[in-house]
Design an enzyme around this catalytic site. Structure first.
Site, PDB file in Angstrom:
ATOM      1  N   THR A 102     -15.979 -32.632  -6.063  1.00 17.55           N
ATOM      2  CA  THR A 102     -16.306 -32.691  -4.637  1.00 17.55           C
ATOM      3  C   THR A 102     -16.127 -31.335  -3.965  1.00 17.55           C
ATOM      4  O   THR A 102     -15.307 -30.524  -4.421  1.00 17.55           O
ATOM      5  CB  THR A 102     -15.373 -33.719  -3.951  1.00 17.55           C
ATOM      6  OG1 THR A 102     -15.446 -33.554  -2.548  1.00 17.55           O
ATOM      7  CG2 THR A 102     -13.914 -33.546  -4.368  1.00 17.55           C
ATOM      8  N   ASP A 103     -16.845 -31.133  -2.864  1.00 13.71           N
ATOM      9  CA  ASP A 103     -16.654 -29.890  -2.088  1.00 13.71           C
ATOM     10  C   ASP A 103     -15.292 -29.871  -1.387  1.00 13.71           C
ATOM     11  O   ASP A 103     -14.855 -28.837  -0.899  1.00 13.71           O
ATOM     12  CB  ASP A 103     -17.785 -29.705  -1.061  1.00 13.71           C
ATOM     13  CG  ASP A 103     -17.883 -30.827  -0.031  1.00 13.71           C
ATOM     14  OD1 ASP A 103     -17.167 -31.842  -0.158  1.00 13.71           O
ATOM     15  OD2 ASP A 103     -18.697 -30.692   0.908  1.00 13.71           O
ATOM     16  N   GLU A 104     -14.613 -31.046  -1.345  1.00 15.12           N
ATOM     17  CA  GLU A 104     -13.345 -31.109  -0.611  1.00 15.12           C
ATOM     18  C   GLU A 104     -12.252 -30.269  -1.274  1.00 15.12           C
ATOM     19  O   GLU A 104     -11.247 -29.959  -0.657  1.00 15.12           O
ATOM     20  CB  GLU A 104     -12.911 -32.573  -0.440  1.00 15.12           C
ATOM     21  CG  GLU A 104     -13.986 -33.369   0.277  1.00 15.12           C
ATOM     22  CD  GLU A 104     -13.571 -34.771   0.728  1.00 15.12           C
ATOM     23  OE1 GLU A 104     -12.384 -35.028   0.922  1.00 15.12           O
ATOM     24  OE2 GLU A 104     -14.486 -35.600   0.889  1.00 15.12           O
ATOM     25  N   TYR A 144      -6.357 -36.957  -2.065  1.00 10.04           N
ATOM     26  CA  TYR A 144      -7.613 -37.115  -2.822  1.00 10.04           C
ATOM     27  C   TYR A 144      -8.125 -35.758  -3.307  1.00 10.04           C
ATOM     28  O   TYR A 144      -8.337 -35.545  -4.506  1.00 10.04           O
ATOM     29  CB  TYR A 144      -8.686 -37.798  -1.962  1.00 10.04           C
ATOM     30  CG  TYR A 144     -10.089 -37.652  -2.522  1.00 10.04           C
ATOM     31  CD1 TYR A 144     -10.440 -38.224  -3.736  1.00 10.04           C
ATOM     32  CD2 TYR A 144     -11.069 -36.917  -1.835  1.00 10.04           C
ATOM     33  CE1 TYR A 144     -11.723 -38.077  -4.267  1.00 10.04           C
ATOM     34  CE2 TYR A 144     -12.348 -36.765  -2.354  1.00 10.04           C
ATOM     35  CZ  TYR A 144     -12.680 -37.337  -3.567  1.00 10.04           C
ATOM     36  OH  TYR A 144     -13.944 -37.185  -4.094  1.00 10.04           O
ATOM     37  N   LYS A 195      -8.524 -34.138  -7.114  1.00 10.46           N
ATOM     38  CA  LYS A 195      -9.805 -33.690  -7.691  1.00 10.46           C
ATOM     39  C   LYS A 195      -9.708 -32.211  -8.093  1.00 10.46           C
ATOM     40  O   LYS A 195     -10.209 -31.805  -9.144  1.00 10.46           O
ATOM     41  CB  LYS A 195     -10.963 -33.890  -6.696  1.00 10.46           C
ATOM     42  CG  LYS A 195     -11.323 -35.341  -6.420  1.00 10.46           C
ATOM     43  CD  LYS A 195     -11.858 -36.102  -7.633  1.00 10.46           C
ATOM     44  CE  LYS A 195     -13.203 -35.615  -8.104  1.00 10.46           C
ATOM     45  NZ  LYS A 195     -13.757 -36.514  -9.163  1.00 10.46           N
TER      46      LYS A 195
HETATM   47  P1  NAD Z   1     -16.641 -44.961  -5.961  1.00 10.41           P
HETATM   48  O1  NAD Z   1     -15.243 -45.139  -5.456  1.00 10.41           O
HETATM   49  O2  NAD Z   1     -17.768 -45.670  -5.317  1.00 10.41           O
HETATM   50  O3  NAD Z   1     -16.701 -45.346  -7.520  1.00 10.41           O
HETATM   51  C1  NAD Z   1     -15.688 -44.992  -8.425  1.00 10.41           C
HETATM   52  C2  NAD Z   1     -15.886 -45.840  -9.692  1.00 10.41           C
HETATM   53  O4  NAD Z   1     -14.857 -45.452 -10.627  1.00 10.41           O
HETATM   54  C3  NAD Z   1     -15.716 -47.349  -9.456  1.00 10.41           C
HETATM   55  O5  NAD Z   1     -16.741 -48.056 -10.125  1.00 10.41           O
HETATM   56  C4  NAD Z   1     -14.357 -47.674 -10.060  1.00 10.41           C
HETATM   57  O6  NAD Z   1     -14.259 -49.003 -10.555  1.00 10.41           O
HETATM   58  C5  NAD Z   1     -14.280 -46.636 -11.174  1.00 10.41           C
HETATM   59  N1  NAD Z   1     -12.887 -46.324 -11.543  1.00 10.41           N
HETATM   60  C6  NAD Z   1     -11.860 -46.027 -10.707  1.00 10.41           C
HETATM   61  N2  NAD Z   1     -10.730 -45.824 -11.416  1.00 10.41           N
HETATM   62  C7  NAD Z   1     -11.058 -45.993 -12.733  1.00 10.41           C
HETATM   63  C8  NAD Z   1     -10.327 -45.910 -13.946  1.00 10.41           C
HETATM   64  N3  NAD Z   1      -9.018 -45.608 -13.948  1.00 10.41           N
HETATM   65  N4  NAD Z   1     -10.979 -46.142 -15.106  1.00 10.41           N
HETATM   66  C9  NAD Z   1     -12.300 -46.453 -15.118  1.00 10.41           C
HETATM   67  N5  NAD Z   1     -13.032 -46.551 -13.999  1.00 10.41           N
HETATM   68  C10 NAD Z   1     -12.430 -46.320 -12.821  1.00 10.41           C
HETATM   69  O7  NAD Z   1     -16.849 -43.381  -5.968  1.00 10.41           O
HETATM   70  P2  NAD Z   1     -18.191 -42.531  -5.746  1.00 10.41           P
HETATM   71  O8  NAD Z   1     -18.360 -42.272  -4.307  1.00 10.41           O
HETATM   72  O9  NAD Z   1     -19.294 -43.137  -6.522  1.00 10.41           O
HETATM   73  O10 NAD Z   1     -17.757 -41.158  -6.430  1.00 10.41           O
HETATM   74  C11 NAD Z   1     -17.973 -40.919  -7.819  1.00 10.41           C
HETATM   75  C12 NAD Z   1     -17.470 -39.528  -8.176  1.00 10.41           C
HETATM   76  O11 NAD Z   1     -18.153 -38.555  -7.375  1.00 10.41           O
HETATM   77  C13 NAD Z   1     -15.981 -39.328  -7.917  1.00 10.41           C
HETATM   78  O12 NAD Z   1     -15.460 -38.550  -8.962  1.00 10.41           O
HETATM   79  C14 NAD Z   1     -15.935 -38.575  -6.604  1.00 10.41           C
HETATM   80  O13 NAD Z   1     -14.778 -37.743  -6.541  1.00 10.41           O
HETATM   81  C15 NAD Z   1     -17.204 -37.739  -6.695  1.00 10.41           C
HETATM   82  N6  NAD Z   1     -17.834 -37.376  -5.400  1.00 10.41           N
HETATM   83  C16 NAD Z   1     -18.101 -38.345  -4.453  1.00 10.41           C
HETATM   84  C17 NAD Z   1     -18.743 -37.972  -3.260  1.00 10.41           C
HETATM   85  C18 NAD Z   1     -19.114 -38.997  -2.225  1.00 10.41           C
HETATM   86  O14 NAD Z   1     -19.594 -38.619  -1.135  1.00 10.41           O
HETATM   87  N7  NAD Z   1     -18.960 -40.279  -2.447  1.00 10.41           N
HETATM   88  C19 NAD Z   1     -19.083 -36.635  -3.033  1.00 10.41           C
HETATM   89  C20 NAD Z   1     -18.789 -35.682  -4.031  1.00 10.41           C
HETATM   90  C21 NAD Z   1     -18.170 -36.072  -5.210  1.00 10.41           C
HETATM   91  P1  TYD Z   2     -15.656 -40.490   4.861  1.00 12.59           P
HETATM   92  O1  TYD Z   2     -16.939 -41.242   4.753  1.00 12.59           O
HETATM   93  O2  TYD Z   2     -14.374 -41.199   4.614  1.00 12.59           O
HETATM   94  O3  TYD Z   2     -15.804 -39.218   3.897  1.00 12.59           O
HETATM   95  P2  TYD Z   2     -14.844 -37.893   3.753  1.00 12.59           P
HETATM   96  O4  TYD Z   2     -13.593 -38.099   4.464  1.00 12.59           O
HETATM   97  O5  TYD Z   2     -14.642 -37.821   2.266  1.00 12.59           O
HETATM   98  O6  TYD Z   2     -15.655 -36.762   4.292  1.00 12.59           O
HETATM   99  O7  TYD Z   2     -15.573 -39.862   6.315  1.00 12.59           O
HETATM  100  C1  TYD Z   2     -16.604 -39.004   6.814  1.00 12.59           C
HETATM  101  C2  TYD Z   2     -16.140 -38.493   8.169  1.00 12.59           C
HETATM  102  O8  TYD Z   2     -16.095 -39.601   9.091  1.00 12.59           O
HETATM  103  C3  TYD Z   2     -14.737 -37.908   8.176  1.00 12.59           C
HETATM  104  O9  TYD Z   2     -14.710 -36.781   9.047  1.00 12.59           O
HETATM  105  C4  TYD Z   2     -13.865 -39.027   8.713  1.00 12.59           C
HETATM  106  C5  TYD Z   2     -14.801 -39.756   9.653  1.00 12.59           C
HETATM  107  N1  TYD Z   2     -14.563 -41.225   9.801  1.00 12.59           N
HETATM  108  C6  TYD Z   2     -14.445 -41.813  11.070  1.00 12.59           C
HETATM  109  O10 TYD Z   2     -14.517 -41.121  12.110  1.00 12.59           O
HETATM  110  N2  TYD Z   2     -14.246 -43.162  11.145  1.00 12.59           N
HETATM  111  C7  TYD Z   2     -14.147 -43.951  10.043  1.00 12.59           C
HETATM  112  O11 TYD Z   2     -13.920 -45.194  10.178  1.00 12.59           O
HETATM  113  C8  TYD Z   2     -14.289 -43.345   8.748  1.00 12.59           C
HETATM  114  C9  TYD Z   2     -14.200 -44.172   7.489  1.00 12.59           C
HETATM  115  C10 TYD Z   2     -14.508 -41.977   8.668  1.00 12.59           C
END
Ligand code: NAD
Ligand code: TYD
Length: 357
Positions: A137-139, A162, A166
Site C-alpha cells: 500500500t502507499d500508506e 496497519y 505492511k
Molecule cells: P480485504 O480485507 O478485502 O481482503 C483480505 C483477504 O485476506 C480476505 O479474503 C481475508 O479472508 C484474507 N486473509 C486475512 N488474513 C488471512 C490469513 N491469515 N490467511 C489467509 N487469508 C487471510 O483486503 P483488500 O482490500 O482486498 O486488500 C488486499 C491487499 O491489498 C492487502 O494486502 C492490502 O494491504 C493491499 N492494498 C489494499 C488497498 C485498498 O484500497 N483496499 C490499497 C492498496 C493495497
Molecule cells: P478508508 O476507506 O478506511 O481507507 P484508508 O484509511 O485506508 O485511506 O478511509 C478513507 C478515508 O475516509 C480516510 O481519510 C478516513 C475516512 N473515513 C471517514 O471519514 N468515515 C468513515 O466512516 C470511514 C470508514 C473512513
C-alpha cells in the site's frame, strides 16, 4: 518493453477478499495457461460469494487456510509446484488496526514471513523463472502535506498499526531478495474502489448509509485526501507487473485522482439520491462530523510514472464512470451488502461508531 513471463502454477493469497477476487478473475481471463490456487482463511472480509462466477473454472482451486500455517503452506508448495506467488492476504482496515493491532502483526508480518520461507525453501534448487509478488500500500510512505507525490524512492514513514505492519512486510520481502536471492516484485497502491469492497471502507459504507438514510460519519473535518483507483485497474496493473515487472523492482500504482473526503461524500450523495429517485441533495442532512481517527494521515497521492514508462500501464477509466458503476453495483446488489453487514459486522459498527460521539 520487458519480456513477457509465463507462470504455470500461481498461489494467490487472500483471493476471497476485495482486491484478491478481482485479481483472480483477471488472471483466469488473461492467462488461460496458468493454474491458480487461492489460499484464504475467510476472515470477516473474505467471502466466496465474490468468486461465485469462477468457482467451477478448471484452472481454479480454493483452499481454506491461514498463511501463517507453515505445514499447510509447505504442503501446497509440494503439491502444486508453484512458480509464482501473488500475496494479497492481509488484515487491511486502519480503524480495526487501531482497535486490535496484534492481528495485523500476526497476519501481515508473520504470515508474510511464512510464505517467504516456503518460497525460499521450495525454489532454492528450482530451475526456471519464479516470482514472489507482494501487494502493498502507499500508506507505508506516511502522510503528505498539500504538495508532493509518493515516488518509489520516498522514505518509509508508516504511522498506523496497519501501515507499519505492511511496511514491515515490504522490508521482509526485500530482505529475502537481498539475502537469499528470492525473485520478488512489490507494488504499493493507492485506495481502491469498486464492487465487493467490505462496507467498513469509506465508499461502500457511505453508499449503504445513504441508501438506508443513516448518519454519514465523516471523520474530523472531512479534509483528508485520498487518491482513488478502480479496483479492476489495480488488478490489470498486478497482472502486468507479475508478467513483465523486473525482478527486485518496486512499482507505485495510483489513480491520478485525488479527492477530499467531504467532496467525495457529496458526490456519492448526488449519485445515490439520483439513482433512488430522491430529490437532489436530500441526503445532505445525513452528514455527521464525528471524532477524527487517531493519527489520521492527511493526504496520500502517488507518482505512477515508473509503471507507465516501463510497462505502459495507466488507469483505464475515469473516476466519473467508475464511481457511477460502483454506486450502481452496490444498489443492485443490496443482498450482498445486507448479508455481509449482518451479525458480527453490525456489532463492530455499533461499537466503533458509538465511540466516535
Ligand atoms: P480485504 O480485507 O478485502 O481482503 C483480505 C483477504 O485476506 C480476505 O479474503 C481475508 O479472508 C484474507 N486473509 C486475512 N488474513 C488471512 C490469513 N491469515 N490467511 C489467509 N487469508 C487471510 O483486503 P483488500 O482490500 O482486498 O486488500 C488486499 C491487499 O491489498 C492487502 O494486502 C492490502 O494491504 C493491499 N492494498 C489494499 C488497498 C485498498 O484500497 N483496499 C490499497 C492498496 C493495497
Ligand atoms: P478508508 O476507506 O478506511 O481507507 P484508508 O484509511 O485506508 O485511506 O478511509 C478513507 C478515508 O475516509 C480516510 O481519510 C478516513 C475516512 N473515513 C471517514 O471519514 N468515515 C468513515 O466512516 C470511514 C470508514 C473512513
Amino acid at each position: 518493453m520487458n519480456n513477457m513471463r509465463n507462470f504455470k502454477s500461481i498461489l494467490v493469497t487472500g483471493g476471497a477478499g476485495f482486491i484478491g477476487s478481482h485479481v483472480i478473475r483477471t488472471l483466469l481471463q488473461q492467462r488461460p495457461d496458468s493454474k491458480l490456487v487461492n489460499l484464504d482463511v475467510l476472515t470477516y472480509a473474505g467471502n466466496l460469494e465474490n468468486l461465485r462466477d469462477v468457482e467451477t473454472n478448471p484452472n481454479y482451486t480454493f483452499v481454506k487456510g491461514d498463511i501463517q500455517d507453515k505445514g499447510l503452506v509447505h504442503e501446497l508448495f509440494e503439491k502444486h509446484r508453484f512458480d509464482a506467488v501473488v500475496h494479497l492476504a492481509a488484515e487491511s482496515h486502519v480503524d480495526r488496526s487501531i482497535e486490535n493491532p496484534m492481528a495485523f502483526l500476526e497476519t501481515n508480518i508473520l504470515g508474510t514471513a511464512t510464505l517467504l520461507n516456503a518460497a525460499k525453501n521450495a525454489w532454492s534448487e528450482a530451475e526456471g523463472d519464479r516470482c514472489f509478488y507482494h501487494i502493498s500500500t502507499d500508506e507505508v510512505y506516511g502522510s503528505l502535506g498539500d504538495e508532493g507525490l509518493f515516488t518509489e524512492q520516498t522514505p518509509y514513514d508508516p504511522r498506523s498499526p496497519y501501515s507499519s505492519s505492511k511496511a514491515s512486510s515490504d522490508h521482509l520481502v526485500r530482505a529475502w531478495h537481498h539475502t537469499y536471492g528470492l525473485p520478488i516484485v512489490i507494488s504499493n497502491c493507492s485506495n481502491n474502489y469498486g464492487a465487493h469492497q467490505f462496507p467498513e471502507k469509506l465508499i461502500p459504507l457511505m453508499i449503504r448509509n445513504i441508501r438506508d438514510e443513516r448518519p454519514l460519519p465523516v471523520y474530523g473535518e472531512g479534509v483528508n485526501v485520498r487518491d482513488w483507483l478502480w479496483v479492476e485497474d489495480h488488478a490489470s496493473a498486478i497482472d502486468e507487473i507479475l508478467h513483465r515487472g523486473q525482478n527486485g523492482q518496486t512499482y507505485n500504482i495510483g489513480g491520478l485522482n485525488e479527492w477530499k473526503n467531504i467532496d467525495l461524500v457529496h458526490e456519492l450523495i448526488r449519485l445515490v439520491d439520483a439513482s433512488l429517485g430522491r430529490e437532489a441533495g436530500s441526503s445532505m442532512k445525513l452528514i455527521t462530523f464525528v471524532t477524527d481517527r487517531a493519527g489520521h494521515d492527511m493526504r496520500y497521492a502517488i507518482d505512477a510514472s515508473r509503471i507507465e514508462a516501463e510497462l505502459g500501464w495507466k488507469p483505464s477509466i475515469t473516476f466519473e464512470k467508475g464511481l457511477a458503476a460502483t454506486v450502481d453495483w452496490y444498489l443492485k446488489n443490496g443482498e450482498w451488502l445486507d448479508s455481509v453487514t449482518s451479525g458480527q459486522y453490525q456489532q463492530y459498527y455499533d461499537t466503533m461508531y458509538s465511540n466516535r460521539g
